[in-house]
Design an enzyme around this catalytic site. Structure first.
Site, mmCIF file in Angstrom:
data_model
loop_
_atom_site.group_PDB
_atom_site.id
_atom_site.type_symbol
_atom_site.label_atom_id
_atom_site.label_comp_id
_atom_site.label_asym_id
_atom_site.label_seq_id
_atom_site.Cartn_x
_atom_site.Cartn_y
_atom_site.Cartn_z
ATOM 1 N N ARG A 223 0.851 -1.390 0.230
ATOM 2 C CA ARG A 223 0.187 0.167 -0.204
ATOM 3 C C ARG A 223 1.246 0.989 -0.122
ATOM 4 O O ARG A 223 2.330 0.800 0.082
ATOM 5 C CB ARG A 223 -1.361 -0.095 1.525
ATOM 6 C CG ARG A 223 -2.380 -1.396 1.373
ATOM 7 C CD ARG A 223 -2.920 -0.671 0.093
ATOM 8 N NE ARG A 223 -4.447 -1.329 0.003
ATOM 9 C CZ ARG A 223 -4.584 -2.765 -0.622
ATOM 10 N NH1 ARG A 223 -3.396 -2.300 -1.948
ATOM 11 N NH2 ARG A 223 -5.494 -3.291 -0.597
ATOM 12 N N HIS A 271 -2.269 0.751 -9.058
ATOM 13 C CA HIS A 271 -2.640 -0.144 -9.023
ATOM 14 C C HIS A 271 -2.941 -1.545 -9.490
ATOM 15 O O HIS A 271 -4.320 -1.428 -9.383
ATOM 16 C CB HIS A 271 -3.467 0.626 -7.503
ATOM 17 C CG HIS A 271 -3.924 -0.687 -6.883
ATOM 18 N ND1 HIS A 271 -4.341 0.261 -5.325
ATOM 19 C CD2 HIS A 271 -4.249 -1.853 -6.444
ATOM 20 C CE1 HIS A 271 -4.130 -1.213 -4.606
ATOM 21 N NE2 HIS A 271 -4.478 -1.659 -5.281
HETATM 22 P P1 NDP Z 1 -1.599 -11.540 4.606
HETATM 23 O O1 NDP Z 1 -2.635 -11.573 5.584
HETATM 24 O O2 NDP Z 1 -1.979 -12.756 3.646
HETATM 25 O O3 NDP Z 1 -0.579 -11.738 4.177
HETATM 26 C C1 NDP Z 1 0.069 -11.156 5.563
HETATM 27 C C2 NDP Z 1 1.134 -11.048 5.892
HETATM 28 O O4 NDP Z 1 2.080 -9.682 6.160
HETATM 29 C C3 NDP Z 1 1.818 -12.065 6.871
HETATM 30 O O5 NDP Z 1 2.845 -12.843 6.054
HETATM 31 C C4 NDP Z 1 2.147 -11.164 8.081
HETATM 32 O O6 NDP Z 1 2.836 -12.556 8.578
HETATM 33 C C5 NDP Z 1 2.584 -10.170 7.553
HETATM 34 N N1 NDP Z 1 2.465 -9.151 8.486
HETATM 35 C C6 NDP Z 1 1.543 -8.108 9.131
HETATM 36 N N2 NDP Z 1 1.691 -7.269 10.015
HETATM 37 C C7 NDP Z 1 3.072 -7.774 9.966
HETATM 38 C C8 NDP Z 1 4.327 -6.862 11.252
HETATM 39 N N3 NDP Z 1 4.155 -5.327 11.440
HETATM 40 N N4 NDP Z 1 5.663 -7.444 10.746
HETATM 41 C C9 NDP Z 1 5.874 -8.263 9.703
HETATM 42 N N5 NDP Z 1 5.478 -9.580 9.442
HETATM 43 C C10 NDP Z 1 3.872 -8.877 8.615
HETATM 44 O O7 NDP Z 1 -2.171 -10.406 3.258
HETATM 45 P P2 NDP Z 1 -2.142 -10.919 1.640
HETATM 46 O O8 NDP Z 1 -0.815 -11.869 1.461
HETATM 47 O O9 NDP Z 1 -2.997 -11.462 1.319
HETATM 48 O O10 NDP Z 1 -1.784 -9.345 1.198
HETATM 49 C C11 NDP Z 1 -0.846 -9.094 1.526
HETATM 50 C C12 NDP Z 1 -1.285 -6.850 0.518
HETATM 51 O O11 NDP Z 1 -0.887 -6.923 -0.745
HETATM 52 C C13 NDP Z 1 -2.992 -6.628 0.814
HETATM 53 O O12 NDP Z 1 -2.959 -6.584 1.948
HETATM 54 C C14 NDP Z 1 -2.163 -5.993 -0.091
HETATM 55 O O13 NDP Z 1 -2.333 -4.239 0.191
HETATM 56 C C15 NDP Z 1 -1.523 -5.957 -1.084
HETATM 57 N N6 NDP Z 1 -2.411 -6.175 -2.324
HETATM 58 C C16 NDP Z 1 -1.650 -5.363 -3.596
HETATM 59 C C17 NDP Z 1 -2.598 -5.158 -4.646
HETATM 60 C C18 NDP Z 1 -2.280 -4.149 -6.059
HETATM 61 O O14 NDP Z 1 -2.594 -4.759 -6.878
HETATM 62 N N7 NDP Z 1 -1.180 -3.731 -5.175
HETATM 63 C C19 NDP Z 1 -3.745 -6.527 -4.786
HETATM 64 C C20 NDP Z 1 -3.810 -7.566 -3.667
HETATM 65 C C21 NDP Z 1 -3.098 -7.411 -2.351
HETATM 66 P P3 NDP Z 1 2.059 -13.457 10.163
HETATM 67 O O15 NDP Z 1 2.819 -14.408 9.147
HETATM 68 O O16 NDP Z 1 3.181 -13.708 10.938
HETATM 69 O O17 NDP Z 1 1.298 -13.304 10.080
HETATM 70 C C1 OXD Z 2 -5.730 -4.840 -3.460
HETATM 71 C C2 OXD Z 2 -6.844 -5.711 -4.381
HETATM 72 O O1 OXD Z 2 -6.921 -5.347 -2.289
HETATM 73 O O2 OXD Z 2 -6.286 -4.851 -5.974
HETATM 74 O O3 OXD Z 2 -4.773 -3.789 -3.415
HETATM 75 O O4 OXD Z 2 -7.345 -7.108 -3.717
#
Ligand code: NDP
Ligand code: OXD
Length: 308
Positions: A223, A271
């Site tokens: 983000r 995005h």
């Molecule tokens: P998940 O919830 O599956 O994974 C999040 C990961 O981040 C986990 O491994 C978690 O750790 C880790 N995490 C969270 N907080 C912390 C912290 N404080 N310190 C270290 N690690 C942390 O999310 P997704 O993989 O599904 O998606 C990730 C992000 O990707 C979304 O939230 C979104 O912002 C972004 N995204 C962007 C898109 C785009 O088009 N640009 C599209 C889709 C998603 P743990 O495993 O220990 O819980």
């Molecule tokens: C996001 C998406 O979370 O596009 O960024 O799904």
């Protein structure tokens, strides 16, 4: 049992057809079609109108139509309403493609060659073997793990960082703040795939990015709020960061006068790293509603206290 859908109309048209064919017992309405807000049990939305939640007095679950949930105002969501992010193959495949393309573009010096082309400079750069290039992913969730698994066959030295400890074949896994510096020290290319939470906002700042090897490159697909923009700009000026590929900004779209637009070492995309695919997402949502109805755990349910 009725689902209220408040997002992209074209996707809504496809979802309506799939719900009618495969889950006819679940009513499917848009905001215009909603006659009785108290009949709504499920809401599928990206950015619902501000006053909507107050009107949905018997809502059981809010389903994000995307992978992120940081766009929702959690204070407006009653504690009993379950919050669920979208996990579906289209989002994962899109992110894997984008992240691999971005890593390979940086690994093979495409930003550098773009600059050389514009200067009419024919200037080959000695090839770094993939095995000598260290690629690290922040966030080892649904997407971070899929990206690392897709990068494995190239032979990069891979690492990942998350909140809790993970174990992945072929990936050096680091966990928590205590191991963050050790993780960063070994990333020539850093990919951010974290969710935006109170803990991760501003995590891509001078302090963090200075712990990368000199001349490292950044890919932000998490983000815009993860990145401290003026820190990145000064680190690029100093050469500490050599290039950045940014798919997310804050705000979106980026204002017309923003310095990122014309920066020679920044590649911007709007995005689009991944997008929710209508058919696979409808089926993922139906499967989750069935789990909810059966009292089973849903895929992608957000821990409200963790914020992701
Ligand atoms: P998940 O919830 O599956 O994974 C999040 C990961 O981040 C986990 O491994 C978690 O750790 C880790 N995490 C969270 N907080 C912390 C912290 N404080 N310190 C270290 N690690 C942390 O999310 P997704 O993989 O599904 O998606 C990730 C992000 O990707 C979304 O939230 C979104 O912002 C972004 N995204 C962007 C898109 C785009 O088009 N640009 C599209 C889709 C998603 P743990 O495993 O220990 O819980
Ligand atoms: C996001 C998406 O979370 O596009 O960024 O799904």
């Amino acid at each position: 049992m009725t689902l209220l859908y408040t997002s992209d109309p074209e996707r809504g048209r496809i979802w309506r057809e799939i719900f009618a064919a495969e889950a006819p017992d679940i009513g499917f309405v848009t905001t215009e079609q909603m006659t009785d807000p108290a009949a709504i049990r499920y809401l599928a939305a990206w950015d619902p109108p501000r006053d909507l939640l107050e009107r949905l007095t018997r809502l059981q679950a809010l389903f994000s139509v995307g992978a992120g949930i940081d766009q929702f105002d959690m204070d407006k969501l009653p504690p009993h309403v379950r919050l669920v992010r979208m996990i579906e193959p289209g989002i994962t495949e899109g992110m894997v493609e984008y992240a691999c393309a971005a890593v390979l573009a940086l690994h093979r010096d495409f930003i550098e060659y773009g600059l050389a082309q514009r200067a009419h400079r024919w200037a080959p750069i000695t090839l770094t073997p993939a095995g000598s290039r260290r690629v690290g992913v922040m966030g080892l969730g649904q997407l971070g793990q899929a990206v690392l698994n897709a990068l494995l066959p190239f032979g990069f030295a891979l690492s990942g960082w998350s909140r809790s400890r993970h174990h992945m074949e072929g990936v050096a896994c680091y966990a928590g703040e205590a191991e963050m510096a050790a993780f960063l020290k070994g990333c020539d290319i850093l990919v951010c795939l974290l969710p935006l939470t109170a803990e991760t906002r501003g995590i891509l700042c001078r302090d963090t990015l200075s712990k990368l090897p000199f001349g490292a490159a950044l890919i932000n697909v998490g983000r815009g709020g993860h990145l401290v923009e003026h820190d990145l700009l000064s680190l690029l000026d100093e050469g500490r960061i050599s290039a950045a590929i940014l798919d997310v900004t804050e705000p979106e779209p980026l204002p017309e006068q923003h310095p990122f637009w014309d920066h020679p070492r920044i590649l911007l995309t709007p995005h689009i790293a991944s997008m929710t695919r209508a058919d696979t997402a409808a089926r993922a949502l139906i499967a989750n509603i069935r789990r909810l109805q059966a009292g089973e755990p849903m895929e992608g349910e957000v821990g409200r206290e963790r914020g992701y």
